[in-house]
Scaffold this active site. Structure first.
Site: not given
Ligand code: GRE
Ligand code: ZN
Length: 326
Positions: A8, A10, A23, A163, A286
């Site tokens: 996971e 990104h 975020f 997700h 993550d």
């Molecule tokens: C995630 O991709 O799980 C994520 C976000 C933004 C903030 C925290 C987070 O996309 O864990």
């Molecule tokens: Zn994520």
């Protein structure tokens, strides 16, 4: 543990980068770099902490929040081409999930097919519900118009990673005055868990018995609730009135796979492995929202057996995604 696989993880492209700023506004220069970098800092972190491969995916909510259908289709394609180009540079270290324009089920089906058959992607990662045509039109994928899409997911035999994203402001009255509950602290999981349960309750898995769904964050809270979801004051003998043939736990254990993304807590890992079996839990970080070092150090030292660490850290992902590693 060397040779870990994380899934996971990104990446942002220019049109989706801004979605992540809320975020981490206070650490934006660092977060921004981590999101657009693939081959430099990221690879360095992987080397340092025993991660052989990352399966890349787009940030959130990205495509799902682009209510203009044509734009959603175009940006998904742009993202997938960009991800494919990064994988091509290091196919020994990266694989990719497709971003999908779920606003148009037919276009999503075609894009997934292109990504799997032409770009070699190993599945899809979709950020919750899609906004379609207007910002407030929220659509979940248990609805009938998505059944042909799911038929193709099943036929392509690739997993679908559901997700998180935040619920829309109009749907968040219960959080009023408590914005801290939005995002990864709580609302991401609550939103995603409900979506997963909607898929189950709709009978989707009776119709498509070979679908595989992946949830992050050790199952978005569902594993600890499984018994209660199906239990419902047992002596009253009130069965679920929903479209699926079996109980929720049946489908969850048969069709779902969980990752440790953003949930580096050993009692929760052990609980997930106990509920699902150690074959259905996979290590993930993550990145860039969580640190590779923190996740890897926790996992490498977690009090689980070495055979299970091997499965969760590596072997389950190789099998599920048919990864070709040496
Ligand atoms: C995630 O991709 O799980 C994520 C976000 C933004 C903030 C925290 C987070 O996309 O864990
Ligand atoms: Zn994520």
């Amino acid at each position: 543990m060397q040779g870990k696989i994380a899934l996971e993880e990104h990446v942002a492209i220019e049109p989706t980068l801004g979605d992540s700023q809320v975020f981490g506004a206070h650490v934006w220069p660092e977060l921004r770099h981590r999101l657009i970098d693939v081959q430099d800092t990221r690879l360095g972190e992987m080397d340092k902490h025993g991660i052989e491969m990352m399966i890349l995916s787009l940030n959130a909510p990205a495509i799902q929040a682009i209510h203009d259908i044509k734009t959603a289709i175009a940006v998904a394609r742009q993202a997938n081409d960009a991800l494919a180009a990064e994988v091509r540079k290091r196919p020994d270290r990266f694989a990719s999930f497709a971003a999908l324009p779920m606003q148009d089920p037919e276009a999503a089906t075609a894009e997934l097919t292109r990504c799997v058959n032409e770009l070699g992607f190993v599945g899809a990662l979709v950020n919750g519900f899609s906004q379609i045509s207007t910002p407030d039109n929220v659509t979940y994928y248990d609805l009938p118009q998505y059944r042909p899409f799911w038929r193709t997911v099943e036929a392509l035999d690739v997993p679908f990673y559901l997700h998180p994203r935040n619920p829309l402001p109009d749907w968040t009255r219960q959080y009023e005055g408590h914005n801290w509950l939005l995002g990864p602290n709580w609302a991401f999981s609550a939103e995603t868990a409900v979506h997963a349960l909607r898929l189950i309750g709709s009978g989707l898995f009776d119709e498509h018995p070979r679908l595989k769904i992946v949830l992050g964050h050790l199952g978005e809270g569902i594993p600890v609730q499984l018994w209660r979801i199906d239990g419902r004051n047992g002596w009253m003998k009130a069965p679920h009135k929903y479209a699926a043939k079996q109980g929720v736990g049946h489908y969850f254990r048969k069709h779902f796979h969980l990752t440790t993304s953003g949930n580096f807590h050993t009692p929760s890992l052990v609980n997930a492995m106990t509920e699902m079996g150690p074959e259905r839990v996979m290590f993930s970080v993550d990145w860039p929202f969580e640190d590779v070092g923190e996740g890897a150090r926790w996992f490498d030292g977690a009090a689980i057996g070495e055979a299970d660490r091997r499965k969760v850290g590596r072997d389950n992902a190789i099998k599920l995604f048919k990864l070709k590693l040496k």
